[in-house]
Design a protein around this motif. Structure first.
Motif, PDB file in Angstrom:
ATOM      1  N   ILE A 152       0.848  -1.200   0.000  1.00 27.93           N
ATOM      2  CA  ILE A 152       0.000   0.000   0.000  1.00 27.93           C
ATOM      3  C   ILE A 152       0.881   1.248   0.000  1.00 27.93           C
ATOM      4  N   ALA A 153       1.957   1.221   0.788  1.00 25.61           N
ATOM      5  CA  ALA A 153       2.867   2.367   0.840  1.00 25.61           C
ATOM      6  C   ALA A 153       3.465   2.624  -0.540  1.00 25.61           C
ATOM      7  N   PHE A 154       3.862   1.542  -1.229  1.00 23.88           N
ATOM      8  CA  PHE A 154       4.468   1.697  -2.554  1.00 23.88           C
ATOM      9  C   PHE A 154       3.478   2.312  -3.548  1.00 23.88           C
ATOM     10  N   VAL A 155       2.254   1.773  -3.583  1.00 20.26           N
ATOM     11  CA  VAL A 155       1.261   2.292  -4.531  1.00 20.26           C
ATOM     12  C   VAL A 155       0.954   3.760  -4.229  1.00 20.26           C
ATOM     13  N   SER A 156       0.911   4.113  -2.939  1.00 24.08           N
ATOM     14  CA  SER A 156       0.661   5.510  -2.574  1.00 24.08           C
ATOM     15  C   SER A 156       1.792   6.405  -3.062  1.00 24.08           C
ATOM     16  N   CYS A 157       3.032   5.947  -2.892  1.00 21.28           N
ATOM     17  CA  CYS A 157       4.183   6.715  -3.368  1.00 21.28           C
ATOM     18  C   CYS A 157       4.057   6.946  -4.871  1.00 21.28           C
ATOM     19  N   GLN A 158       3.649   5.892  -5.587  1.00 26.92           N
ATOM     20  CA  GLN A 158       3.542   6.004  -7.030  1.00 26.92           C
ATOM     21  C   GLN A 158       2.450   7.018  -7.418  1.00 26.92           C
ATOM     22  N   ALA A 159       1.336   6.991  -6.679  1.00 24.94           N
ATOM     23  CA  ALA A 159       0.251   7.948  -6.951  1.00 24.94           C
ATOM     24  C   ALA A 159       0.770   9.372  -6.768  1.00 24.94           C
ATOM     25  N   TRP A 160       1.568   9.578  -5.729  1.00 23.95           N
ATOM     26  CA  TRP A 160       2.125  10.909  -5.471  1.00 23.95           C
ATOM     27  C   TRP A 160       3.045  11.329  -6.612  1.00 23.95           C
ATOM     28  N   GLU A 161       3.891  10.394  -7.046  1.00 23.01           N
ATOM     29  CA  GLU A 161       4.829  10.727  -8.114  1.00 23.01           C
ATOM     30  C   GLU A 161       4.109  11.050  -9.423  1.00 23.01           C
ATOM     31  N   TRP A 162       3.065  10.278  -9.703  1.00 25.29           N
ATOM     32  CA  TRP A 162       2.261  10.545 -10.905  1.00 25.29           C
ATOM     33  C   TRP A 162       1.651  11.936 -10.843  1.00 25.29           C
ATOM     34  N   SER A 163       1.085  12.300  -9.682  1.00 31.36           N
ATOM     35  CA  SER A 163       0.401  13.595  -9.595  1.00 31.36           C
ATOM     36  C   SER A 163       1.400  14.741  -9.787  1.00 31.36           C
TER      37      SER A 163
END
Lengths: 113, 252
Positions: free
Chosen positions: B141-152
């Motif tokens: 979950i932490a990884f996917v959240s990091c990725q969402a942040w990077e995408w935004s």
């Protein structure tokens, strides 16, 4: 590990478990070390003007080393029977050919642009 | 006697002997992962091909500003990725690669907790399996959240944007316009990290399902925790792919 027997509870203090977990953490530290080296190189390559081709070769070799550790130790493939190891690793030949042909093709596209 | 029957059911396939000394499910997971390897290889090789088909950044694109190297972006040449991904949450500092480094660490760490869950499964230690599965889910979950942040951040773009010759400006990246370089760079970023992120997401979902089965004592009753091993294989594969994405998308 390949065949499963109906198991009984074994505490984590058993010698075999202690040994196995030590091996897991050893693999972790190796992979952590490799990533740290990659980082140092990524930051040092600019200021120290390290040869680009050399950097790329080191990055790719370290990546393949990490991949080996994940597949062999974490995915346990090293401890499977030989035929299973071969059936998983041999098809990778096609990928190697794909890389060579596509990079060549990419260069050719750039030439006619 | 009851034990002997259960043993046969576990180690033999319906047709008789067990090929390659692996259960049906595990073997099929291996072959699925092999096919997925081809899919990801195709995506990464496509990246390589399209990158080779574009001009590299000229020396004039790198200028020194306030002691650190600044990279001038243009749609004419391929950007240097470490100059694109320089952000870190809660700070405006210029920190190339640090955030991806953190993501890499999170994913490797969750791979370690996954093997620890598998190891606990071999010992029939239900509580330990539960504990390590939970850590693995959290890591995912932490990884996917990091990725969402990077995408935004990537989609929103920089404050100044990129000036085009016609006097228009581009802010951020989408599938058509890209502030940081040729549009293909953004397309490949979205496709490759997106496809990997989808894998991480489905891995988290699978891990949650298996976690519930563990907690409900299903595998305790079954007599083995092989399902944990199977999702473990998938989870390590996701980590494996990230190792390659990290090198080919961010480092080189």
């Amino acid at each position: 590990m390949a065949s499963h027997t109906v198991g009984k509870f074994v505490p984590e203090t058993s010698p075999e478990s202690v040994k196995q977990r030590a091996a897991i953490w050893r693999t972790f530290w190796v992979m952590f070390g490799i990533t740290v080296i990659e980082f140092i190189l990524a930051f040092a390559k600019g200021p120290f003007h390290i040869n680009h081709l050399f950097v790329v070769i080191v990055f790719i070799s370290l990546t393949l080393l990490k991949a080996f550790y994940i597949i062999a130790e974490f995915m346990h493939l090293r401890h499977e029977v030989k035929l299973l190891i071969l059936s998983i690793s041999l098809p990778v030949i096609f990928i190697i050919w794909f890389i060579i042909s596509m990079l060549y093709e990419g260069n050719a596209v750039l030439m006619v642009r | 006697m009851a034990q002997a029957v259960a043993l046969d059911e576990n180690s033999l396939w319906k047709g008789g002997v067990e090929p390659l000394k692996a259960s049906y499910g595990k073997l099929m997971m291996w072959f699925f992962l092999l096919s997925d390897t081809f899919t990801f290889s195709a995506l990464l090789i496509t990246y390589g091909m399209i990158r080779f088909a574009h001009h590299g950044a000229p020396e004039s694109a790198r200028v020194m500003v306030d002691g650190h190297e600044k990279f001038i972006f243009s749609t004419e040449y391929w950007p240097v990725p470490e100059h694109v991904f320089t952000h870190f949450p809660l700070t405006h500092a210029h920190l190339p690669l640090v955030f991806v480094g953190l993501m890499t660490f999170i994913l490797i760490m969750s791979s370690v907790t996954m093997v620890l869950a598998v190891e606990a499964g071999h010992r029939m230690d239900k509580l330990a399996v539960q504990k390590w599965m939970l850590w693995t889910i959290l890591g995912g979950i932490a990884f996917v959240s990091c990725q969402a942040w990077e995408w935004s951040i990537f989609i929103a773009g920089s404050e100044n944007g990129l000036n085009l010759t016609e006097g228009t400006k581009i802010f951020g990246a989408n599938l058509i316009h890209n502030e940081y370089g040729p549009p293909a760079f953004a397309d490949l970023f979205f496709f490759i990290t997106g496809f990997h992120g989808t894998h991480v997401f489905s891995g988290v979902v699978l891990n949650i399902i298996i976690f519930f089965n563990v907690a409900n004592g299903l595998y305790e009753k079954r007599g083995h925790y092989e399902m944990v091993e199977k999702v473990g294989l998938y989870w390590h594969f996701v980590d494996l792919v990230w190792v390659f994405v990290f090198t080919f998308f961010y480092l080189i």
